[in-house]
Motif scaffolding. Structure first.
Motif, short mmCIF file in Angstrom:
data_model
loop_
_atom_site.label_atom_id
_atom_site.label_comp_id
_atom_site.label_asym_id
_atom_site.label_seq_id
_atom_site.Cartn_x
_atom_site.Cartn_y
_atom_site.Cartn_z
N GLN A 78 10.82 -25.14 -26.67
CA GLN A 78 10.75 -24.87 -28.09
C GLN A 78 11.08 -26.16 -28.84
N GLU A 141 4.57 -17.87 -24.55
CA GLU A 141 4.58 -16.52 -25.09
C GLU A 141 3.47 -15.68 -24.46
N LYS A 142 3.68 -14.36 -24.42
CA LYS A 142 2.82 -13.46 -23.66
C LYS A 142 1.36 -13.54 -24.06
#
Length: 352
Positions: A78, A141-142
């Motif tokens: 991040q 992220e998914k």
């Protein structure tokens, strides 16, 4: 070559040899990937330090060279929040070096950046459809991961603990890279930032093998056929090798980095956060000795390197990262193709 005791990675990824050439940002070239591929291993192209245009160019040249399976590697960090006060404290800590070396302390600090996996990177995956996509620092992220899997890619990621391996399997990884404490470059840790609880490869691999149902790839401290045989004995289905490939002519390492690889002792690597803000293993140099390899004033990843850039320009060996794993003294200078083939041939001979 045949007769490997475990063929799950060979079957899963469609490769001849259970060897993955590690993706080493800044050192891995398309030529290295091509050579590893042609030797029967899985060549891995790191994307974190490349622009989208540079990545596309590299993947185009790799695809033009052959149809072997290809791995493309991305970071999943991040981006940090801005912290001007911390940046200022860090640069002030370095000020004596600026004065000594004649670097302009008052000039704007260069930006040190590493791109995490994002929409633009996902579009490159969908365009080139690499057979394997690997991640460092967890998974994206998914919604992005689902698109990667929909492209047909098998997904790998690094685990530095058993807990991380279980998490990765639960979130869709097809195989786990067990990254021992011996490994060079950035630690793949993402569930904890406690370096004191990191595990060596000999203890890590069998525990991850027991904890997950997917194949496990051993990484860290493997530099010759003995390490490959040991990895299989511990339950791994393949190995990932990095530092040994830094000795090949296909690696883009600086003259000072290559000198350090040739001459540093096996005990002269350490984990450091000075160069990027995340712990990574490299050969000890001046700034690591004088500031301590882990310094709490270093800005968050990947910003720490910016203030070091002007110093690196003046004294490369003293102020640049010299990434290396603990098995550096096992390295020998040969081509990436010959390295790959000889490792496999010698390992098979030892396996009987």
């Amino acid at each position: 070559m045949s007769s490997w005791p475990d063929t799950r990675i060979l079957d899963l990824l469609g490769i001849e040899l259970p060897i993955i050439q590690a993706p080493m940002a800044g050192a891995t070239t398309a030529a290295m990937v091509i050579a590893a591929n042609q030797a029967g291993a899985l060549g891995s192209m790191p994307a974190a330090a490349l622009s989208v245009e540079q990545l596309r160019e590299a993947l185009t040249s790799i695809r033009q060279a052959g149809s072997q399976p290809l791995n493309v590697n991305f970071f999943c960090h991040q981006p940090p929040e801005a912290d001007a006060a911390r940046d200022r404290r860090w640069k002030e800590l370095l000020e004596p070096y600026y004065r000594e070396l004649g670097a302009d302390f008052d000039a704007p600090t260069p930006v040190s950046n590493r791109a995490p996996f994002n929409e633009a990177a996902c579009q490159v995956v969908e365009a080139f459809r690499p057979e394997v996509v690997s991640f460092h620092f967890g998974l994206p992220e998914k919604s992005l991961l689902d698109r990667v899997k929909a492209s047909g890619a098998k997904v790998l990621s690094s685990a530095t603990t058993v807990e991380e391996a279980i998490w990765l399997e639960q979130h869709g990884c097809d195989a786990i890279i067990a990254m021992g404490l011996e490994a060079g470059g950035h630690r793949g840790m993402f569930l904890s930032d406690d370096l004191n609880t990191q595990i060596g490869l000999f203890a890590l691999v069998p525990q991850i093998v027991d904890a997950v149902s997917v194949p496990v790839i051993a990484a860290g401290g493997i530099g010759d056929a003995r390490g490959i045989v040991a990895a299989f004995a511990l339950g791994a289905s393949a190995v990932q090798i990095g530092t040994a490939y830094l000795f090949t002519p296909e690696a883009t390492v600086s003259a000072s980095h290559r000198h350090a690889l040739r001459h540093a002792q096996a005990s002269e690597t350490a984990l450091t956060n000075l160069f990027t803000g995340r712990p990574a293993r490299g050969i000890v140099n001046r700034v690591m000795r004088e500031l301590g390899p882990i310094n709490p004033k270093a800005p968050a990843f990947p910003l720490a390197g910016g203030a070091l850039m002007p110093l690196k320009a003046k004294d490369e060996s003293g102020f640049s990262n010299l990434w290396s794993g603990q098995a550096l003294r096992l390295g020998r200078e040969t081509s990436a193709y010959e390295l790959t083939r000889s490792l496999a041939e010698q390992a098979l001979a030892k396996l009987g």
